[in-house]
Write a protein that holds these residues in place. Structure first.
Motif: not given
Length: 72
Positions: A1-8, A28-40
């Motif tokens: 879930p650290a994709w927003k801060t440390w990943g691409t 933030p838990f919201a980052d994981s929620e966003e990643l799930i949405r982005n990934s469909g």
């Protein structure tokens, strides 16, 4: 879930399961929620577990084992 801060990457592969604590003080838990949405992925691909960032408690470790074994 650290994709927003440390990943691409902005998405994960199909069949991905993310375990994250809503009480995580580092990512933030919201980052994981966003990643799930982005990934469909369905919301069930995000498993809320644990009491802090490390997910080292018994409940979290058991959830990780179930996810790796494909048991949800």
């Amino acid at each position: 879930p650290a994709w927003k801060t440390w990943g691409t990457a902005t998405t994960v592969k199909p069949q991905t399961t993310i375990l994250h604590s809503r009480a995580d003080e580092t990512v933030p838990f919201a980052d994981s929620e966003e990643l799930i949405r982005n990934s469909g992925l369905p919301s069930s691909a995000l498993i809320e577990v644990g009491k802090e960032h490390r997910l080292a408690d018994e409940e979290s470790l058991a959830a990780m084992l179930r996810a790796v074994e494909g048991i949800q």
